[in-house]
Design a protein around this motif. Structure first.
Motif, PDB file in Angstrom:
ATOM      1  N   LEU A  32     -17.769   3.362  -5.438  1.00  0.00           N
ATOM      2  CA  LEU A  32     -16.915   2.427  -6.350  1.00  0.00           C
ATOM      3  C   LEU A  32     -15.559   3.105  -6.317  1.00  0.00           C
ATOM      4  O   LEU A  32     -15.222   3.941  -6.151  1.00  0.00           O
ATOM      5  N   ALA A  33     -14.673   1.730  -6.571  1.00  0.00           N
ATOM      6  CA  ALA A  33     -13.346   2.232  -6.543  1.00  0.00           C
ATOM      7  C   ALA A  33     -12.515   1.103  -7.437  1.00  0.00           C
ATOM      8  O   ALA A  33     -13.166   0.272  -7.836  1.00  0.00           O
ATOM      9  N   GLU A  34     -11.270   1.472  -7.570  1.00  0.00           N
ATOM     10  CA  GLU A  34     -10.577   1.018  -8.483  1.00  0.00           C
ATOM     11  C   GLU A  34      -9.938  -0.477  -7.571  1.00  0.00           C
ATOM     12  O   GLU A  34      -9.910  -0.227  -6.545  1.00  0.00           O
ATOM     13  N   PRO A  35      -9.394  -1.426  -8.241  1.00  0.00           N
ATOM     14  CA  PRO A  35      -8.935  -2.572  -7.458  1.00  0.00           C
ATOM     15  C   PRO A  35      -7.934  -2.057  -6.117  1.00  0.00           C
ATOM     16  O   PRO A  35      -6.991  -1.053  -6.697  1.00  0.00           O
ATOM     17  N   ARG A  38      -8.413   2.107  -4.638  1.00  0.00           N
ATOM     18  CA  ARG A  38      -7.888   3.186  -4.963  1.00  0.00           C
ATOM     19  C   ARG A  38      -8.942   4.107  -5.920  1.00  0.00           C
ATOM     20  O   ARG A  38      -9.774   3.496  -6.633  1.00  0.00           O
ATOM     21  N   ASN A  39      -8.577   5.287  -5.600  1.00  0.00           N
ATOM     22  CA  ASN A  39      -9.558   6.099  -6.277  1.00  0.00           C
ATOM     23  C   ASN A  39     -11.009   6.041  -6.103  1.00  0.00           C
ATOM     24  O   ASN A  39     -11.752   5.929  -6.972  1.00  0.00           O
ATOM     25  N   PRO A  40     -11.407   6.008  -4.783  1.00  0.00           N
ATOM     26  CA  PRO A  40     -12.850   5.803  -4.505  1.00  0.00           C
ATOM     27  C   PRO A  40     -13.531   6.983  -4.900  1.00  0.00           C
ATOM     28  O   PRO A  40     -13.233   7.960  -4.677  1.00  0.00           O
ATOM     29  N   GLN A  41     -14.796   6.776  -5.329  1.00  0.00           N
ATOM     30  CA  GLN A  41     -15.787   7.641  -5.837  1.00  0.00           C
ATOM     31  C   GLN A  41     -17.177   7.576  -5.431  1.00  0.00           C
ATOM     32  O   GLN A  41     -17.419   6.242  -5.529  1.00  0.00           O
TER      33      GLN A  41
END
Length: 85
Positions: A32-35, A38-41
């Motif tokens: 999952l990531a931000e739009p 960004r900041n994938p986890q």
């Protein structure tokens, strides 16, 4: 990402509604990531194998991933693409 095999298979009866048609489930992680990615986890969850019937819920999907994020779970369904020759 998930390990698949007899030794990795989790019990599935009574875990999900019968209407989803879950026939197997495996512990895994999804990304999952931000739009803008960004900041994938990597997030814990379960890879679920579906019967493809889905009773109207799965639109024929045979594979899904259930993400387990704080205070909620959500299911992403994957359908097979049929490409022209």
């Amino acid at each position: 990402r998930a390990k698949i095999g007899r030794g990795c298979k989790l019990p599935h009866r009574g875990i999900y509604p019968d209407e989803l048609g879950v026939i197997a489930r495996y512990k895994g992680q999804g990304r999952l990531a931000e739009p803008g990615f960004r900041n994938p986890q990597w997030i814990d969850g379960e890879l679920v194998l579906l019967d493809g019937k889905g009773g109207g819920h799965g639109n024929g999907a045979q594979l899904g991933f259930v993400y387990s994020v704080p205070e909620r779970h959500f299911l992403v369904l994957f359908n097979q693409l049929k490409l022209k020759d």
